[in-house]
Design a protein around this motif. Sequence first.
Motif, short mmCIF file in Angstrom:
data_model
loop_
_atom_site.label_atom_id
_atom_site.label_comp_id
_atom_site.label_asym_id
_atom_site.label_seq_id
_atom_site.Cartn_x
_atom_site.Cartn_y
_atom_site.Cartn_z
N TYR A 281 -14.07 35.36 -44.25
CA TYR A 281 -14.97 34.24 -44.02
C TYR A 281 -16.09 34.18 -45.04
O TYR A 281 -16.54 35.21 -45.51
CB TYR A 281 -15.53 34.34 -42.58
CG TYR A 281 -14.41 34.33 -41.59
CD1 TYR A 281 -13.74 33.15 -41.30
CD2 TYR A 281 -13.97 35.50 -40.99
CE1 TYR A 281 -12.67 33.14 -40.42
CE2 TYR A 281 -12.91 35.50 -40.10
CZ TYR A 281 -12.26 34.31 -39.83
OH TYR A 281 -11.21 34.30 -38.97
N PRO A 282 -16.54 32.99 -45.39
CA PRO A 282 -16.35 31.70 -44.73
C PRO A 282 -15.10 30.96 -45.18
O PRO A 282 -14.81 29.88 -44.70
CB PRO A 282 -17.60 30.93 -45.12
CG PRO A 282 -17.89 31.40 -46.50
CD PRO A 282 -17.53 32.88 -46.47
N GLU A 283 -14.34 31.54 -46.11
CA GLU A 283 -13.19 30.83 -46.69
C GLU A 283 -12.17 30.36 -45.68
O GLU A 283 -11.52 29.34 -45.88
CB GLU A 283 -12.49 31.72 -47.74
CG GLU A 283 -13.34 32.06 -48.93
CD GLU A 283 -14.29 33.24 -48.72
OE1 GLU A 283 -15.02 33.56 -49.66
OE2 GLU A 283 -14.31 33.83 -47.61
N ASN A 284 -11.97 31.06 -44.58
CA ASN A 284 -10.90 30.73 -43.65
C ASN A 284 -11.34 29.97 -42.40
O ASN A 284 -10.59 29.89 -41.44
CB ASN A 284 -10.16 32.00 -43.23
CG ASN A 284 -9.20 32.45 -44.31
OD1 ASN A 284 -9.20 31.93 -45.41
ND2 ASN A 284 -8.39 33.42 -44.00
N TRP A 285 -12.52 29.41 -42.41
CA TRP A 285 -12.91 28.61 -41.25
C TRP A 285 -12.16 27.29 -41.21
O TRP A 285 -12.06 26.66 -40.16
CB TRP A 285 -14.42 28.36 -41.24
CG TRP A 285 -15.18 29.55 -40.76
CD1 TRP A 285 -16.06 30.29 -41.48
CD2 TRP A 285 -15.12 30.14 -39.47
NE1 TRP A 285 -16.54 31.31 -40.72
CE2 TRP A 285 -15.99 31.25 -39.46
CE3 TRP A 285 -14.41 29.85 -38.30
CZ2 TRP A 285 -16.17 32.05 -38.35
CZ3 TRP A 285 -14.60 30.67 -37.19
CH2 TRP A 285 -15.47 31.74 -37.22
N ASP A 286 -11.61 26.86 -42.31
CA ASP A 286 -10.85 25.61 -42.37
C ASP A 286 -9.36 25.95 -42.39
O ASP A 286 -8.85 26.43 -43.40
CB ASP A 286 -11.23 24.80 -43.61
CG ASP A 286 -12.71 24.48 -43.65
OD1 ASP A 286 -13.31 24.34 -42.58
OD2 ASP A 286 -13.23 24.36 -44.75
N GLN A 287 -8.68 25.73 -41.26
CA GLN A 287 -7.26 26.03 -41.17
C GLN A 287 -6.55 24.98 -40.33
O GLN A 287 -7.10 24.46 -39.37
CB GLN A 287 -7.04 27.39 -40.49
CG GLN A 287 -7.54 28.58 -41.27
CD GLN A 287 -7.20 29.87 -40.54
OE1 GLN A 287 -6.10 30.04 -40.02
NE2 GLN A 287 -8.15 30.79 -40.51
N LEU A 288 -5.32 24.71 -40.71
CA LEU A 288 -4.43 23.83 -39.94
C LEU A 288 -5.08 22.50 -39.58
O LEU A 288 -4.85 21.94 -38.52
CB LEU A 288 -3.95 24.54 -38.67
CG LEU A 288 -3.24 25.87 -38.88
CD1 LEU A 288 -2.94 26.53 -37.54
CD2 LEU A 288 -1.94 25.67 -39.67
N GLY A 289 -5.97 22.01 -40.45
CA GLY A 289 -6.62 20.73 -40.22
C GLY A 289 -7.85 20.80 -39.32
O GLY A 289 -8.43 19.76 -39.00
N TYR A 290 -8.24 21.99 -38.88
CA TYR A 290 -9.42 22.15 -38.04
C TYR A 290 -10.57 22.71 -38.86
O TYR A 290 -10.40 23.67 -39.59
CB TYR A 290 -9.15 23.10 -36.86
CG TYR A 290 -8.09 22.60 -35.92
CD1 TYR A 290 -8.42 21.67 -34.94
CD2 TYR A 290 -6.79 23.06 -35.99
CE1 TYR A 290 -7.45 21.21 -34.06
CE2 TYR A 290 -5.82 22.61 -35.13
CZ TYR A 290 -6.16 21.68 -34.17
OH TYR A 290 -5.20 21.23 -33.30
N THR A 291 -11.74 22.09 -38.70
CA THR A 291 -12.95 22.57 -39.36
C THR A 291 -14.09 22.54 -38.36
O THR A 291 -14.51 21.45 -37.98
CB THR A 291 -13.31 21.70 -40.58
OG1 THR A 291 -12.20 21.69 -41.47
CG2 THR A 291 -14.52 22.24 -41.30
N PRO A 292 -14.57 23.65 -37.89
CA PRO A 292 -14.10 25.01 -38.15
C PRO A 292 -12.92 25.35 -37.25
O PRO A 292 -12.70 24.70 -36.23
CB PRO A 292 -15.31 25.87 -37.82
CG PRO A 292 -15.99 25.12 -36.71
CD PRO A 292 -15.77 23.66 -37.04
#
Length: 171
Positions: free
Chosen positions: A31-42
Amino acid sequence: MPRPFRGALNLTPQNPSLVPPIRGAFFFPWYPENWDQLGYTPFTRYTPTLGAYYDQDNPPTMQQQVAGAKYANIDVLIPTWRGAPGGAGISNTTFGAAHEHMDTKIGHLLDQALQWGVKVAVYYEVEGYANPTQAQIEAEFAYFDTRYFGHPAYCHVDGLPVIFVYSPGEG
C-alpha cells in the motif's frame, strides 16, 4: 536431496537470535499502490485509523504500525517480498516489476523495527505461484543475504536468518 541454504551470513553481536516461542504478524507492504483493485477505489469497506490508507511510503505511518506491533508484543513482522529492483529473478518473472517497491519498503521497515526492538523476517511467496528451481531460490536467498540478513533488525533463530515461505498444498 536439496541442501539447505547457508550463504555467507552477516551475523553481528547487535543481531541476537530470538528464542521461541516467537509471536509474529504478517505485514503487507503493498500500500498505497493496491488500494485500487478490480474497479474498486478503495478496495475496502473500511477506513484505516492511521489514515492515508496505510501509506507505507509515509514514515510516520510505518512508525505507528511498528509501534503498534511492539505494543501488541509482536516479536517479528513478516513482510511480503516479491522481487528485487531491476527485474531479475524468478519472483520478478512471476509477480512483475510492479511489486519491486516492496523491497524498498522492507528496508524502511527494518530501520523502523530497529528503533522499536521488533524483528523482521521476509515472506517468500513465489513457491505458492510458480515452481522455482533450487538455483533460482538460492539466487534470491543470496540477495536476501546481501540486502537484509546483516541488518540488526533481521530475525535470526539459532544463529540463522528466518524466512517464511508461502507454499499452499505442498505439505
